[in-house]
Design a protein around this motif. Structure first.
Motif, PDB file in Angstrom:
ATOM      1  N   MET A  82       1.062  -1.456   0.250  1.00 15.81           N
ATOM      2  CA  MET A  82      -0.425   0.590  -0.204  1.00 15.81           C
ATOM      3  C   MET A  82       0.646   1.118  -0.391  1.00 15.81           C
ATOM      4  N   GLY A  83       2.408   1.711  -0.988  1.00 17.21           N
ATOM      5  CA  GLY A  83       2.398   2.702  -1.099  1.00 17.21           C
ATOM      6  C   GLY A  83       1.473   4.071  -1.509  1.00 17.21           C
ATOM      7  N   THR A  84       2.968   4.628  -2.471  1.00 16.11           N
ATOM      8  CA  THR A  84       1.758   5.780  -3.154  1.00 16.11           C
ATOM      9  C   THR A  84       0.659   4.942  -4.146  1.00 16.11           C
ATOM     10  N   ALA A  85       1.121   4.285  -5.728  1.00 14.41           N
ATOM     11  CA  ALA A  85       0.618   3.760  -6.412  1.00 14.41           C
ATOM     12  C   ALA A  85      -0.841   3.306  -6.049  1.00 14.41           C
ATOM     13  N   SER A  86      -0.761   2.362  -5.332  1.00 21.99           N
ATOM     14  CA  SER A  86      -2.098   1.662  -4.893  1.00 21.99           C
ATOM     15  C   SER A  86      -2.406   2.799  -3.849  1.00 21.99           C
ATOM     16  N   THR A  87      -2.281   3.302  -3.070  1.00 25.35           N
ATOM     17  CA  THR A  87      -3.091   4.215  -2.489  1.00 25.35           C
ATOM     18  C   THR A  87      -3.706   5.220  -3.016  1.00 25.35           C
ATOM     19  N   ILE A  88      -3.038   6.119  -4.059  1.00 25.07           N
ATOM     20  CA  ILE A  88      -3.960   7.049  -5.415  1.00 25.07           C
ATOM     21  C   ILE A  88      -5.599   6.025  -6.226  1.00 25.07           C
ATOM     22  N   ALA A  89      -4.339   4.909  -6.809  1.00 19.85           N
ATOM     23  CA  ALA A  89      -5.835   3.814  -7.178  1.00 19.85           C
ATOM     24  C   ALA A  89      -6.475   3.527  -6.365  1.00 19.85           C
ATOM     25  N   CYS A  90      -6.626   3.797  -4.665  1.00 20.08           N
ATOM     26  CA  CYS A  90      -7.625   3.432  -4.477  1.00 20.08           C
ATOM     27  C   CYS A  90      -8.994   4.822  -4.408  1.00 20.08           C
ATOM     28  N   MET A  91      -8.177   5.221  -3.863  1.00 20.45           N
ATOM     29  CA  MET A  91      -8.888   7.108  -4.070  1.00 20.45           C
ATOM     30  C   MET A  91      -8.729   7.647  -5.477  1.00 20.45           C
ATOM     31  N   VAL A  92      -9.116   7.184  -6.290  1.00 21.49           N
ATOM     32  CA  VAL A  92      -9.480   7.748  -7.986  1.00 21.49           C
ATOM     33  C   VAL A  92     -10.397   6.069  -8.054  1.00 21.49           C
ATOM     34  N   GLU A  93     -10.341   5.591  -7.404  1.00 16.35           N
ATOM     35  CA  GLU A  93     -12.059   4.438  -7.557  1.00 16.35           C
ATOM     36  C   GLU A  93     -12.908   5.262  -6.558  1.00 16.35           C
ATOM     37  N   ALA A  94     -12.521   5.643  -5.302  1.00 18.21           N
ATOM     38  CA  ALA A  94     -13.505   5.984  -4.216  1.00 18.21           C
ATOM     39  C   ALA A  94     -14.303   7.116  -4.521  1.00 18.21           C
ATOM     40  N   ALA A  95     -13.214   8.371  -5.539  1.00 20.53           N
ATOM     41  CA  ALA A  95     -13.956   9.341  -6.135  1.00 20.53           C
ATOM     42  C   ALA A  95     -14.870   9.283  -7.071  1.00 20.53           C
ATOM     43  N   GLY A  96     -14.798   8.598  -8.147  1.00 24.42           N
ATOM     44  CA  GLY A  96     -15.302   8.179  -8.789  1.00 24.42           C
ATOM     45  C   GLY A  96     -14.577   7.911 -10.087  1.00 24.42           C
ATOM     46  N   MET A  97     -13.551   8.054 -10.726  1.00 24.17           N
ATOM     47  CA  MET A  97     -13.399   8.502 -12.119  1.00 24.17           C
ATOM     48  C   MET A  97     -12.364   7.120 -12.055  1.00 24.17           C
ATOM     49  N   SER A  98     -12.424   6.502 -11.860  1.00 28.63           N
ATOM     50  CA  SER A  98     -12.928   4.775 -12.552  1.00 28.63           C
ATOM     51  C   SER A  98     -13.813   3.886 -12.544  1.00 28.63           C
ATOM     52  N   LEU A  99     -13.589   3.123 -13.017  1.00 27.02           N
ATOM     53  CA  LEU A  99     -14.783   1.918 -13.134  1.00 27.02           C
ATOM     54  C   LEU A  99     -14.518   0.638 -11.534  1.00 27.02           C
ATOM     55  N   PRO A 100     -15.282   0.413 -11.089  1.00 29.72           N
ATOM     56  CA  PRO A 100     -15.113  -0.635 -10.156  1.00 29.72           C
ATOM     57  C   PRO A 100     -14.397  -1.985 -10.114  1.00 29.72           C
ATOM     58  N   GLY A 101     -13.327  -1.759  -9.336  1.00 28.36           N
ATOM     59  CA  GLY A 101     -11.850  -2.898  -9.389  1.00 28.36           C
ATOM     60  C   GLY A 101     -11.438  -2.382  -9.626  1.00 28.36           C
ATOM     61  N   ALA A 102     -10.701  -1.385 -10.233  1.00 23.20           N
ATOM     62  CA  ALA A 102      -9.802  -0.986 -11.066  1.00 23.20           C
ATOM     63  C   ALA A 102      -8.735  -1.074  -9.831  1.00 23.20           C
ATOM     64  N   ALA A 103      -8.665  -0.613  -8.780  1.00 22.12           N
ATOM     65  CA  ALA A 103      -7.631  -0.421  -7.941  1.00 22.12           C
ATOM     66  C   ALA A 103      -6.420  -1.554  -7.846  1.00 22.12           C
ATOM     67  N   ALA A 104      -7.302  -2.677  -7.061  1.00 28.36           N
ATOM     68  CA  ALA A 104      -6.590  -3.943  -7.169  1.00 28.36           C
ATOM     69  C   ALA A 104      -6.508  -5.507  -7.914  1.00 28.36           C
ATOM     70  N   ILE A 105      -6.857  -4.686  -8.843  1.00 30.00           N
ATOM     71  CA  ILE A 105      -6.438  -6.274  -9.569  1.00 30.00           C
ATOM     72  C   ILE A 105      -4.998  -6.368 -10.525  1.00 30.00           C
ATOM     73  N   PRO A 106      -4.447  -7.685  -9.782  1.00 27.87           N
ATOM     74  CA  PRO A 106      -3.267  -7.296 -10.139  1.00 27.87           C
ATOM     75  C   PRO A 106      -2.951  -7.404 -11.458  1.00 27.87           C
ATOM     76  N   ALA A 107      -1.641  -6.391 -12.344  1.00 30.43           N
ATOM     77  CA  ALA A 107      -1.334  -6.410 -13.307  1.00 30.43           C
ATOM     78  C   ALA A 107      -1.966  -7.395 -14.308  1.00 30.43           C
ATOM     79  N   VAL A 108      -1.333  -8.558 -13.962  1.00 33.41           N
ATOM     80  CA  VAL A 108      -0.926  -9.518 -14.813  1.00 33.41           C
ATOM     81  C   VAL A 108      -2.048 -10.168 -15.050  1.00 33.41           C
ATOM     82  N   TYR A 109      -3.155 -10.084 -14.427  1.00 34.32           N
ATOM     83  CA  TYR A 109      -4.375 -11.175 -14.031  1.00 34.32           C
ATOM     84  C   TYR A 109      -5.427 -10.517 -15.560  1.00 34.32           C
ATOM     85  N   ALA A 110      -5.908 -12.039 -16.105  1.00 37.75           N
ATOM     86  CA  ALA A 110      -6.584 -11.418 -17.143  1.00 37.75           C
ATOM     87  C   ALA A 110      -8.119 -10.967 -17.137  1.00 37.75           C
ATOM     88  N   GLU A 111      -8.322 -11.060 -15.856  1.00 37.72           N
ATOM     89  CA  GLU A 111      -9.350  -9.825 -15.062  1.00 37.72           C
ATOM     90  C   GLU A 111      -9.025  -8.181 -15.609  1.00 37.72           C
TER      91      GLU A 111
END
Length: 242
Positions: A82-111
């Motif tokens: 939970m460094g700055t990159a993950s923190t910002i991704a979570c905050m952006v999702e909470a603020a509504g500027m990304s679709l649900p689920g965007a913050a935590a999906i690992p980069a290499v997952y098919a999801e």
């Protein structure tokens, strides 16, 4: 479509989106997976600093620090803590500027690829029925992001970055109010560097939407998101799936 990863890229993109006020949607690149050394999970950057401290103290030798280095960043993606990159991704999702689920999906997952396709379809829809950043990034939405910052035990850098984003919108972050806010928000996420786990574990436990579900009484649920639905509606939809 704003694609960003580490630390300052997504805040910079948010600042541009807020200034230009054209339809925008953010998709973070996603965290990398963890590696392992002698049965212990490893994650950059937290475990990197810990092992280098041991190396400088003479507790481990050249061979072991080289073995650790080879395991600290085993896949594509941003830091898995939970460094700055993950923190910002979570905050952006909470603020509504990304679709649900965007913050935590690992980069290499098919999801992550499926989520990217969904983001692309939503971007096309935004050209036909525009929803502007200033309609999403309201003072209430910024407050939601700050609530999440407290709840995830996020990076202190995030407050600096979101202060800059808010300034582009003419919103001033009240630091004493931010402090008071934190006194009423529980820390719900046990991730390094302040906790024990990694972003892949947050994803497995439902991602940020699972956290937001617990925070509902403390959130402005009527805030509009880039999906075209309110934050409350997105939380309810995600909860129904889980």
């Amino acid at each position: 479509v704003l694609i960003g990863g580490c630390d300052k890229t997504i805040p910079a993109q948010l600042m541009a989106a807020a200034s230009l006020d054209i339809p925008s949607i953010i998709i973070p690149t996603g965290p990398m997976l963890t590696g392992a050394h002698k049965g212990e999970r490893l994650g950059a950057c937290t475990d990197c600093r810990r092992f280098w401290a041991r190396y400088r103290a003479g507790e481990i030798d050249d061979a072991e620090i080289n073995a650790v280095n080879a395991k600290l960043a085993p896949t594509t993606g941003t830091c898995m803590v939970m460094g700055t990159a993950s923190t910002i991704a979570c905050m952006v999702e909470a603020a509504g500027m990304s679709l649900p689920g965007a913050a935590a999906i690992p980069a290499v997952y098919a999801e992550r690829f499926r989520h990217s396709e969904t983001t692309g379809r939503r971007a096309v829809a935004l050209t036909k029925a525009p929803l502007l950043p200033k309609e999403i990034l309201t003072p209430e939405a910024i407050t939601n992001a700050l609530v999440v910052l407290h709840a995830i035990g996020g990076s202190t850098n995030a407050l600096i970055h979101f202060t800059a984003v808010a300034a582009r919108l003419g919103i001033a972050i009240d630091l004493p109010a931010f402090d008071r806010l934190g006194r009423g928000v529980p820390v719900l996420v046990d991730l390094k560097p302040s906790g024990a786990h990694y972003m892949e574990h947050l994803f497995e436990d439902g991602g940020l939407m699972a956290v937001l579900s617990e925070l509902k009484p403390k959130l402005h649920l009527d805030c509009m998101t880039v999906s075209g639905r309110t934050l409350g509606a997105e939380i309810d939809a995600a909860t129904a799936l889980n």
